[in-house]
Write a protein that holds these residues in place. Structure first.
Motif, PDB file in Angstrom:
ATOM      1  N   TYR A 201       0.822  -1.209   0.000  1.00  0.00           N
ATOM      2  CA  TYR A 201       0.000   0.000   0.000  1.00  0.00           C
ATOM      3  C   TYR A 201       0.857   1.260   0.000  1.00  0.00           C
ATOM      4  O   TYR A 201       0.497   2.251  -0.650  1.00  0.00           O
ATOM      5  N   GLY A 238      -8.372  -0.122  -5.917  1.00  0.00           N
ATOM      6  CA  GLY A 238      -7.074  -0.209  -5.259  1.00  0.00           C
ATOM      7  C   GLY A 238      -6.549   1.090  -4.705  1.00  0.00           C
ATOM      8  O   GLY A 238      -5.680   1.090  -3.817  1.00  0.00           O
ATOM      9  N   TYR A 264      -7.288  -8.718  -6.607  1.00  0.00           N
ATOM     10  CA  TYR A 264      -7.362  -7.656  -5.604  1.00  0.00           C
ATOM     11  C   TYR A 264      -7.082  -8.185  -4.195  1.00  0.00           C
ATOM     12  O   TYR A 264      -6.604  -7.452  -3.332  1.00  0.00           O
ATOM     13  N   ASN A 267      -3.629  -7.603  -2.762  1.00  0.00           N
ATOM     14  CA  ASN A 267      -3.182  -6.264  -2.354  1.00  0.00           C
ATOM     15  C   ASN A 267      -3.086  -6.148  -0.843  1.00  0.00           C
ATOM     16  O   ASN A 267      -3.844  -6.782  -0.100  1.00  0.00           O
ATOM     17  N   TRP A 269      -3.856  -3.618   2.222  1.00  0.00           N
ATOM     18  CA  TRP A 269      -4.824  -2.542   2.419  1.00  0.00           C
ATOM     19  C   TRP A 269      -4.501  -1.764   3.677  1.00  0.00           C
ATOM     20  O   TRP A 269      -4.100  -2.345   4.684  1.00  0.00           O
ATOM     21  N   ALA A 273      -9.359   1.284   5.421  1.00  0.00           N
ATOM     22  CA  ALA A 273      -9.930   0.988   4.105  1.00  0.00           C
ATOM     23  C   ALA A 273     -11.179   0.142   4.285  1.00  0.00           C
ATOM     24  O   ALA A 273     -11.252  -0.694   5.188  1.00  0.00           O
TER      25      ALA A 273
END
Length: 398
Positions: A201, A238, A264, A267, A269, A273
């Protein structure tokens, strides 16, 4: 003509859905919608979810009912299909230069305006703007749009795909739009698709901070030239946390938050979020069984592989099975690293005839492979079929 898929009647168990089939966990999807709506409200930004994800007018309308201002699409055909099914506020966030497509777009804009709706378009070239103005001028005055057609200037903020150069080039395009009475400058389109799947991130946020400098530069030049910038639109699932916190964006365009795919899920985070969940699955059945592998009936024709193969859903627990490339019609299932047994069988691999749930690697092109999505209420294990959602814009590529 092919035979329609065998779809269980409402109330039938989720496990009775024929395979392979695309299935929505409605409860998870609705939690995703509620979290997106709350996030946008808390940050004081509008949200316009991208319908290229789901291509479904019913879902686009549900998102509007939850607070979205409208939808984005990428193709003229998508706009036409969703408008025909009731959508009234559509932004085609892509470039059109072909006269035939622009003629269709203008005709659709006229219809939407007559129904109290709105159709906007992106542009990144003088040629595109002139072609759009010419498409309007080619119509008899009585058939032209009653209101100026909103046009966003798309700027390249790092993906190096579409988009005018930030700064002077974008300013010139906004001025060109202003010289056409049939067009109105709607704002800036600033989307960085390449940043959406940067895994860390901090690196993703840094890429966006560099992109925002280009947005600030362009907005400053426009305002200095006396051109108001009523909207800055962009953001994906994202990066929406960064855009919302930037103080620049007035509208967010995430799409994948609705379903959340396997890509996704890789990813990282940030704290704060929205906790979006997997809500889109491919239901598949084991059709062949061997000592070291099981084979299911969901190959590449049922799920896209551009962002990697699907994962085998284990209901939030670490994966027990790994999905391998079996070609167009088959998937190869083996035990995942570190797993000694698949929990559904009490040991070993899944049994012949057993059904499983796959999380697609990339949800958007996966949806485009299916005519319908089957909505299940109450979870995948114990839930029942509630509705069938048509993929209205499937194959709308032009």
């Amino acid at each position: 003509m092919h035979a329609p898929p065998t779809i269980p009647a409402p109330g039938r168990p989720a496990a009775s859905i024929d395979t392979p089939a695309l299935v929505i966990d409605l409860d998870a999807m609705e939690r995703n919608i509620a979290r997106m709506a709350a996030f946008a409200s808390a940050h004081g930004v509008a949200w316009r979810p991208h319908a290229k994800l789901h291509k479904c007018a019913q879902l686009a309308q549900r998102l509007v009912a939850a607070g979205a201002v409208g939808c984005c699409v990428q193709k003229t055909g998508e706009a036409e299909a969703l408008a025909a099914a009731g959508m009234r506020d559509i932004y085609l966030s892509n470039q059109l230069v072909a006269p035939a497509k622009l003629a269709r777009l203008v005709a659709l804009a006229v219809r939407l305006q007559a129904e109290g709706g709105r159709l906007a378009l992106a542009a990144d070239s003088a040629h595109g703007i002139e072609q759009l103005a010419a498409a309007i001028a080619a119509l008899p005055p009585a058939r032209r749009p009653r209101e100026a057609l909103p046009v966003f200037v798309e700027i390249n903020i790092g993906q190096d795909r579409c988009g005018a150069a930030p700064g002077a080039e974008a300013l010139a395009l906004a001025q060109q739009i202003g010289r056409h009475p049939a067009l109105s400058f709607a704002g800036l389109h600033a989307y960085h698709g390449g940043a959406q799947h940067i895994r860390a991130y901090t690196e993703r946020a840094q890429a966006m901070q560099e992109a925002y400098q280009q947005v600030v530069l362009t907005r400053t030049l426009l305002q200095a030239a006396g051109i108001a910038v009523p909207c800055i639109t962009g953001a994906g699932t994202g990066t929406l946390v960064s855009e919302a916190a930037s103080g620049l964006y007035t509208e967010l365009q995430p799409g994948s938050f609705l379903f959340m795919d396997a890509d996704y899920a890789r990813n990282e985070w940030p704290v704060g979020a929205p906790a979006f969940e997997h809500a889109l699955f491919v239901h598949t059945q084991v059709i062949s069984r061997h000592a070291e592998r099981a084979v299911c009936d969901a190959g590449h024709k049922s799920h896209a592989i551009d962002s990697g193969l699907p994962t085998v859903w284990n209901f939030g627990a670490p994966p027990a099975l790994a999905f391998g490339n079996g070609g167009d019609e088959h998937g190869i299932l083996t035990l995942a690293a570190g797993a000694s047994a698949h929990p559904g069988t009490g040991g070993g691999l899944p049994a012949l005839g057993e059904t499983l749930w796959l999380v697609p690697g990339h949800c958007d092109p996966t949806v485009n492979l299916h005519d319908v999505m089957i909505g299940v209420r109450g979870g995948l294990r114990e839930g029942v079929v509630e509705e069938v959602l048509r993929v209205d814009a499937r194959g709308a590529l032009g």
